[in-house]
Design an enzyme around this catalytic site. Structure first.
Site, PDB file in Angstrom:
ATOM      1  N   LYS A 269     -28.965  -2.663  44.296  1.00 17.83           N
ATOM      2  CA  LYS A 269     -28.810  -1.855  43.082  1.00 17.83           C
ATOM      3  C   LYS A 269     -29.102  -2.702  41.843  1.00 17.83           C
ATOM      4  O   LYS A 269     -28.881  -3.898  41.866  1.00 17.83           O
ATOM      5  CB  LYS A 269     -27.366  -1.325  42.991  1.00 17.83           C
ATOM      6  CG  LYS A 269     -27.026  -0.217  43.959  1.00 17.83           C
ATOM      7  CD  LYS A 269     -25.569   0.197  43.804  1.00 17.83           C
ATOM      8  CE  LYS A 269     -25.151   1.239  44.822  1.00 17.83           C
ATOM      9  NZ  LYS A 269     -25.794   2.544  44.671  1.00 17.83           N
ATOM     10  N   ARG A 343     -24.379   8.199  54.191  1.00 14.54           N
ATOM     11  CA  ARG A 343     -24.730   9.260  55.150  1.00 14.54           C
ATOM     12  C   ARG A 343     -24.877   8.695  56.559  1.00 14.54           C
ATOM     13  O   ARG A 343     -24.672   9.398  57.535  1.00 14.54           O
ATOM     14  CB  ARG A 343     -25.999   9.979  54.686  1.00 14.54           C
ATOM     15  CG  ARG A 343     -27.243   9.137  54.631  1.00 14.54           C
ATOM     16  CD  ARG A 343     -28.359   9.766  53.820  1.00 14.54           C
ATOM     17  NE  ARG A 343     -28.136   9.643  52.378  1.00 14.54           N
ATOM     18  CZ  ARG A 343     -28.930  10.143  51.442  1.00 14.54           C
ATOM     19  NH1 ARG A 343     -30.021  10.805  51.791  1.00 14.54           N
ATOM     20  NH2 ARG A 343     -28.651   9.985  50.170  1.00 14.54           N
TER      21      ARG A 343
HETATM   22  N1  BES Z   1     -22.409   4.913  46.665  1.00 13.16           N
HETATM   23  C1  BES Z   1     -23.622   5.460  46.202  1.00 13.16           C
HETATM   24  C2  BES Z   1     -23.453   6.742  45.396  1.00 13.16           C
HETATM   25  C3  BES Z   1     -22.731   6.627  44.087  1.00 13.16           C
HETATM   26  C4  BES Z   1     -23.424   6.524  42.895  1.00 13.16           C
HETATM   27  C5  BES Z   1     -21.358   6.682  44.034  1.00 13.16           C
HETATM   28  C6  BES Z   1     -22.766   6.461  41.699  1.00 13.16           C
HETATM   29  C7  BES Z   1     -20.686   6.613  42.825  1.00 13.16           C
HETATM   30  C8  BES Z   1     -21.386   6.514  41.656  1.00 13.16           C
HETATM   31  C9  BES Z   1     -24.545   5.784  47.379  1.00 13.16           C
HETATM   32  O1  BES Z   1     -24.384   4.996  48.502  1.00 13.16           O
HETATM   33  C10 BES Z   1     -25.943   5.573  46.921  1.00 13.16           C
HETATM   34  O2  BES Z   1     -26.275   4.472  46.652  1.00 13.16           O
HETATM   35  N2  BES Z   1     -26.704   6.651  46.852  1.00 13.16           N
HETATM   36  C11 BES Z   1     -28.041   6.595  46.414  1.00 13.16           C
HETATM   37  C12 BES Z   1     -28.893   7.356  47.399  1.00 13.16           C
HETATM   38  C13 BES Z   1     -30.364   7.153  47.233  1.00 13.16           C
HETATM   39  C14 BES Z   1     -30.758   5.755  47.614  1.00 13.16           C
HETATM   40  C15 BES Z   1     -31.089   8.137  48.131  1.00 13.16           C
HETATM   41  C16 BES Z   1     -28.094   7.226  45.038  1.00 13.16           C
HETATM   42  O3  BES Z   1     -27.358   8.160  44.762  1.00 13.16           O
HETATM   43  O4  BES Z   1     -28.869   6.730  44.207  1.00 13.16           O
HETATM   44 MG    MG Z   2     -25.574   3.229  48.444  1.00 11.71          MG
END
Ligand code: BES
Ligand code: MG
Ligand code: ZN
Length: 492
Positions: A269, A343
């Site tokens: 990230k 997921r």
């Molecule tokens: N844990 C994150 C989602 C999240 C984002 C939780 C902001 C709380 C606040 C999840 O694992 C994630 O990283 N999701 C990605 C998915 C994408 C790579 C398809 C996202 O939402 O960007």
């Molecule tokens: Mg994630």
């Protein structure tokens, strides 16, 4: 800690009495209270408007040295949430004044247009939740929570009302437990440690506990959980907590996403998105705290909590984009993005749960997508379910508890975005849009025909700044919601 008491101001030796006052209407029935409110009418700046506050000391016929009048605004606008906020304000005022106890006067239910039980429960919730802050890591605890909170009521304190407040207190304890877990920094809750924290609490209640470590997860072929955990030094866990009351006919399964830190893995990230990712186990925290609460309130619904716990880290051992893994269900998944890890662990946990326990109903809670936060903002969770009744029941519980939920669709024709050239399915959508939906559709591939709902709590699970009755950190979102929902689930 929280007691319901009849109004008796002369003998109320507490440090402060808090009286809510509306700007347009008297909302009290007890004479001494009505008279006290009358004395404020000569004090011009206090009109009972929202956020008005007046403090008077050493009043006649009042045992307590200090009376705090809190403005509510218009009586007709005051709903359950306003009463939570008012009670929390009363408690916070007491804390700021470094008191150890506060007595809050409950207005007349009739005059406020609320059901008595609901009014008392709401005020109890606001008071108890507003009394919590996460200060485990501060040497100097600046603000000390109150030791004692009283709700003073003009109606009879019946055994039934007492039972109701006792239940409310237990549910709020559960929410606070979840808050604390979510707020704990990620270096102090790596999977083995977080599992232990949960087990420690669960053992005190009569829950059956199963802990699956890496070896067991390998034997059970939970390939998705193992793939997400692979990059971390910390080994994964899967916890199963079960509450099995006698004579229960139906079984509910609750699944909670437990990523103790989500770095994104190899798809690391960016800087601004990393610092709150200790909260990525909020689904797990909510499910574990709910299970513990169900045992405490002696729920009569058979409930299984299944909690996969991993840390998502980049390293030489980490899964890569392009990897193909085999999930517990037998389906292969191409990893399109290692940051879509939630997921994956849920896919294994849910397929395993269905195999093992054949639940009549399954609900998962997960901080699953940023897209859900983009869609509904930080205060509202997204609900996905092909079972209309289940989805409706969740939305209704959301309204009652103010843990708000909003339905989002599971459109069949979006499923094609998850197609993989090489595996049965991909964990990343080929479309830029509708990320919360495609994540939910991915999950739906692992639930067969079990009645199921997915609640995406990425928005409301965590706040960076203190709010109405929640301090900065985990919010405990989901615990009050599920405790409200479960008793109503199988009512037709
Ligand atoms: N844990 C994150 C989602 C999240 C984002 C939780 C902001 C709380 C606040 C999840 O694992 C994630 O990283 N999701 C990605 C998915 C994408 C790579 C398809 C996202 O939402 O960007
Ligand atoms: Mg994630
Ligand atoms: Zn995540």
């Amino acid at each position: 800690m929280l007691a319901l008491k009849p109004i008796d101001l002369q003998n109320e030796k507490n440090a402060a009495i808090v009286i809510p006052v509306c700007e347009d209407k008297n909302i009290h029935t007890e004479k001494t209270i009505i008279n006290l409110v009358k004395t404020t009418e000569t004090i011009k700046p206090f009109k009972g408007r929202e956020d008005d506050e007046l403090i008077l000391y050493h009043l006649q016929d009042v045992g307590a040295p200090c009376v705090i009048f809190l403005g509510i605004g218009k009586a007709a606008d005051a709903d359950a949430e306003i009463w939570r906020i008012v009670a929390s304000k009363a408690v916070k005022t007491g804390i700021k004044k470094e008191l150890s106890s506060v007595s809050v006067v409950v207005p007349s239910a009739k005059k406020t247009g609320m059901e008595k039980e609901r009014l008392i429960v709401s005020m109890a919730e606001g008071a108890l939740l507003g009394n919590h802050r996460f200060d485990l890591y501060k040497k100097k605890k600046k603000l000390k929570p109150l030791k004692e909170i009283n709700l003073l009521t003009a109606s009879n304190v019946t055994a039934e009302l007492e039972k109701l407040t006792a239940r409310t207190a237990l549910v709020c304890d559960g929410a606070i437990l979840a808050r604390e877990w979510v707020s704990i920094p990620p270096n102090d809750k790596r999977p083995a440690r977080f599992a232990k924290l949960i087990i420690k609490q669960a053992k005190k209640e009569n829950l059956n506990i199963t802990v699956m470590k890496e070896k067991e997860l390998k034997r059970k072929k939970c390939g998705a959980i193992l793939a997400v955990a692979a990059g971390s030094q910390s080994k994964p866990r899967m916890l199963i907590l079960s509450h099995e009351p006698k004579n229960a006919e139906k079984t509910v399964a609750l699944i909670g996403k437990g990523v103790t830190f989500d770095s994104g893995g190899i798809n690391l990230k960016p800087t601004g998105s990393l610092d709150t990712m200790k909260m990525d186990m909020a689904g797990a925290a909510a499910v574990a705290a709910t299970m513990i609460t169900l045992a405490r309130i002696k729920s009569d619904v058979k409930t299984i909590g299944v909690i996969p716990i991993v840390e998502n880290m980049p390293s030489g051992h980490a899964s890569r984009p392009g990897d193909i893994i085999k999930t517990y269900s037998g389906k292969s998944v191409e990893i399109g993005n290692t940051d879509a890890e939630g997921r994956l662990i849920l896919a294994d946990a849910m397929a395993y749960t269905i195999d093992q326990f054949k639940p009549d109903l399954m609900i998962d809670l997960a901080t699953l997508t940023g897209a859900c936060v983009a869609a509904l903002g930080e205060k509202i969770a997204g609900v996905f379910s092909s079972d209309k009744k289940l989805s409706k029941a969740i939305i209704t519980s959301g309204e009652r508890t103010f843990e708000r939920c909003w339905p989002l669709p599971l459109p069949e024709d979006y499923q094609k975005f998850l197609k993989s050239e090489f595996a049965d399915i991909k964990n990343l959508s080929s479309s830029r849009w509708g990320g919360a939906i495609t994540a939910a559709l991915f999950l739906s591939e692992f639930v067969g025909d079990t009645a199921w709902a997915h609640i995406d709590i990425a928005g409301p699970a965590y706040i960076e700044k203190a709010d109405t009755y929640c301090g900065a950190g985990g919010t405990g979102f989901g615990v009050r919601l599920l405790c409200d929902l479960l008793p109503n689930l199988f009512d037709v």
